[in-house]
Structure formats: structure tokens, C-alpha cells
Design an enzyme around this catalytic site. Sequence first.
Site, PDB file in Angstrom:
ATOM      1  N   SER A   8       0.841  -1.193   0.000  1.00  0.00           N
ATOM      2  CA  SER A   8       0.000   0.000   0.000  1.00  0.00           C
ATOM      3  C   SER A   8       0.873   1.238   0.000  1.00  0.00           C
ATOM      4  CB  SER A   8      -0.908   0.013   1.231  1.00  0.00           C
ATOM      5  OG  SER A   8      -1.565   1.264   1.335  1.00  0.00           O
ATOM      6  N   HIS A  33      -1.231  -1.420  -4.143  1.00  0.00           N
ATOM      7  CA  HIS A  33      -2.506  -1.050  -3.530  1.00  0.00           C
ATOM      8  C   HIS A  33      -2.589   0.466  -3.395  1.00  0.00           C
ATOM      9  CE1 HIS A  33      -6.104  -2.312  -1.368  1.00  0.00           C
ATOM     10  NE2 HIS A  33      -5.857  -1.365  -0.458  1.00  0.00           N
ATOM     11  N   ASP A  35      -4.891   3.370  -1.962  1.00  0.00           N
ATOM     12  CA  ASP A  35      -5.985   3.705  -1.042  1.00  0.00           C
ATOM     13  C   ASP A  35      -6.526   5.097  -1.314  1.00  0.00           C
ATOM     14  OD1 ASP A  35      -6.282   1.423   0.764  1.00  0.00           O
ATOM     15  OD2 ASP A  35      -4.232   1.866   1.390  1.00  0.00           O
ATOM     16  N   MET A  37      -9.263   7.925  -0.264  1.00  0.00           N
ATOM     17  CA  MET A  37     -10.144   8.333   0.831  1.00  0.00           C
ATOM     18  C   MET A  37     -10.713   9.717   0.538  1.00  0.00           C
ATOM     19  SD  MET A  37      -7.727   7.257   4.018  1.00  0.00           S
ATOM     20  CE  MET A  37      -6.640   5.820   3.908  1.00  0.00           C
ATOM     21  N   HIS A  66      -8.466   0.888  -4.170  1.00  0.00           N
ATOM     22  CA  HIS A  66      -9.409   0.638  -3.081  1.00  0.00           C
ATOM     23  C   HIS A  66     -10.110   1.955  -2.774  1.00  0.00           C
ATOM     24  CE1 HIS A  66      -9.843  -0.357   1.509  1.00  0.00           C
ATOM     25  NE2 HIS A  66     -11.003  -0.331   0.894  1.00  0.00           N
ATOM     26  N   MET A  68     -12.333   4.083  -0.778  1.00  0.00           N
ATOM     27  CA  MET A  68     -13.023   4.334   0.489  1.00  0.00           C
ATOM     28  C   MET A  68     -13.735   5.670   0.350  1.00  0.00           C
ATOM     29  SD  MET A  68     -10.127   2.959   3.153  1.00  0.00           S
ATOM     30  CE  MET A  68      -8.722   3.249   2.058  1.00  0.00           C
ATOM     31  N   MET A 137     -11.570  -5.841   5.601  1.00  0.00           N
ATOM     32  CA  MET A 137     -10.822  -4.845   6.344  1.00  0.00           C
ATOM     33  C   MET A 137     -10.568  -5.366   7.752  1.00  0.00           C
ATOM     34  SD  MET A 137     -10.029  -2.298   4.434  1.00  0.00           S
ATOM     35  CE  MET A 137      -9.391  -1.254   5.746  1.00  0.00           C
ATOM     36  N   GLY A 142      -9.470   4.133   6.972  1.00  0.00           N
ATOM     37  CA  GLY A 142      -9.251   5.560   7.066  1.00  0.00           C
ATOM     38  C   GLY A 142      -7.910   5.971   7.633  1.00  0.00           C
ATOM     39  N   PHE A 143      -7.247   5.081   8.352  1.00  0.00           N
ATOM     40  CA  PHE A 143      -5.969   5.429   8.967  1.00  0.00           C
ATOM     41  C   PHE A 143      -5.000   4.258   8.866  1.00  0.00           C
ATOM     42  CE2 PHE A 143      -9.240   7.820  11.240  1.00  0.00           C
ATOM     43  CZ  PHE A 143      -8.779   9.118  11.106  1.00  0.00           C
ATOM     44  N   GLY A 144      -3.741   4.553   8.587  1.00  0.00           N
ATOM     45  CA  GLY A 144      -2.714   3.524   8.570  1.00  0.00           C
ATOM     46  C   GLY A 144      -2.167   3.277   9.963  1.00  0.00           C
ATOM     47  N   GLY A 145      -1.460   2.171  10.127  1.00  0.00           N
ATOM     48  CA  GLY A 145      -0.758   1.890  11.371  1.00  0.00           C
ATOM     49  C   GLY A 145      -1.591   1.331  12.505  1.00  0.00           C
ATOM     50  N   ASP A 175      -6.681  -6.319   4.465  1.00  0.00           N
ATOM     51  CA  ASP A 175      -5.995  -5.036   4.559  1.00  0.00           C
ATOM     52  C   ASP A 175      -6.104  -4.506   5.983  1.00  0.00           C
ATOM     53  OD1 ASP A 175      -4.987  -2.504   4.298  1.00  0.00           O
ATOM     54  OD2 ASP A 175      -6.445  -1.814   2.815  1.00  0.00           O
ATOM     55  N   GLY A 176      -4.931  -4.302   6.605  1.00  0.00           N
ATOM     56  CA  GLY A 176      -4.915  -3.632   7.896  1.00  0.00           C
ATOM     57  C   GLY A 176      -4.157  -4.366   8.973  1.00  0.00           C
ATOM     58  N   GLY A 177      -3.071  -3.783   9.435  1.00  0.00           N
ATOM     59  CA  GLY A 177      -2.336  -4.341  10.563  1.00  0.00           C
ATOM     60  C   GLY A 177      -1.610  -5.637  10.280  1.00  0.00           C
ATOM     61  N   GLY A 197       1.271  -2.050   4.283  1.00  0.00           N
ATOM     62  CA  GLY A 197       1.782  -0.701   4.080  1.00  0.00           C
ATOM     63  C   GLY A 197       3.045  -0.464   4.869  1.00  0.00           C
ATOM     64  N   SER A 198       2.890  -0.185   6.152  1.00  0.00           N
ATOM     65  CA  SER A 198       4.040   0.082   7.018  1.00  0.00           C
ATOM     66  C   SER A 198       5.025  -1.076   7.012  1.00  0.00           C
ATOM     67  CB  SER A 198       3.567   0.338   8.450  1.00  0.00           C
ATOM     68  OG  SER A 198       2.680   1.432   8.505  1.00  0.00           O
TER      69      SER A 198
END
Length: 220
Positions: A8, A33, A35, A37, A66, A68, A137, A142-145, A175-177, A197-198
Site C-alpha cells: 500500500s 494497492h 488507497d 479516501m 481501493h 473508500m 478490512m 481511514g488510517f494507517g498503522g 488489509d490492515g495491521g 503498508g508500514s
Amino acid sequence: MKYILAPSILAADFKELGRQMKQTEDNGARYLHFDVMDGMFVPSISFGMPVLKSIHGATSQVMDAHLMVKEPIRYIDDFKKAGADIVTIHLEACEDVRATIDKIRECGMKAGLSICPETPAKEVEQLLSKVDMLLVMSVHPGFGGQKFIPESLDKIQKIRKMTEEQKLDVDIQVDGGIYLSNVKEVLDAGANVIVAGSAVFNGNPAENTRAFMEILKAYE
């Protein structure tokens, strides 16, 4: 089943974006990816069609957009023109989700459908036959990390079971964490497309991509 890493770019260093994208591509990441928003469906605002258009020619990776955004049907044509290969929309953001999926297909792109953590798996059961990919999800969009929501694993399992019962060739993206420390749990639950992402862009993107790909290749 193909196991795919989708870095991402939301977590990338935009001063080095072209170079970092190339690093992920050279080390095995097939998707990129993207994102989007809008500040309405989710609180944050990210980027849109002009950025996608500008990076489209810098890589041969699949452009995985993606959205959002509220009522994404308004932007499907524009994302096609910008170079998207896959467009994923949120069930919760569409007044007519079937019409939105149809619009994506009419434009010649693959269609993805995403659900937020609060949305039960059963809500997509009758829509799986209409899409190429289902995005679970595993954080609040809406937020990374954010930290991975453990209950997502049960949702992934349920949706994979649905695809098997309906004899559908549908990718399950998560997607996420997701990090190297928990990606195997996500894969074991039934996912085959991993958004990170991170975990990819913090530090050395080339080394991080290789580490993810070593794990994914073991599942093929």
C-alpha cells in the site's frame, strides 16, 4: 490459487515513491494497492486519479484501487482512464452496490468488494458470484498503522468457506495491521492477497518485500 502481495503506497515515502515502487516490483510484489479516501466515508483524505495516472506508467504492477469513498459509482470511469486494473468498493458506501459492481465490469476492470470490521460476513454471501475479489478490512478504514483486529480471522474463514461452497474462484484480500509476525495466521484463515503498508515501506522496501514473498510462496 495465487498468493499475492499488494504493498500500500499510503505508507510510502512520496519523495521516493517511484524508486520504492520499483523495489517492491523487482522483489515479487505483483500488485500495488492504492488507497483512495474522500473525507466523507472515512475521516481522512488521501489521493485520487491524478496520482494514479502519474504512477501508472512507472511500473508493470497491477493497479489495485481501493475506493473508500461515498457512492464510488461516480468515479468508476475516471479510475479506468487513470489506469486502474482492479477497483474495490465498499458495501457500506453504495446505495446500489450491484449497479456499482456492474459499472466496474462494464469499464473492463476487475471488481472488488470490501467490508468494514463491523459488517458480518453473511452480508456478502449473495454478492460473491459478482466479484473477482472480496476485501476484508482488518482495521477500521481511514488510517494507517492500526492494530490487526483478531476477529477478522473468523470472518476470512467464513468467506472462504462461502466461496468453496459456491465453487467460486474469488480472491480474498485482507488489509490492515498485517506484518511478518501475523501474516501466516491471515493466510491460514483463507486469504490469498495481502495488503501491507508500514510493514513494507518502513525500513527497506526491497528486503521487506522479499521477506513477505518467501512466506507467500510457501503457500503456493
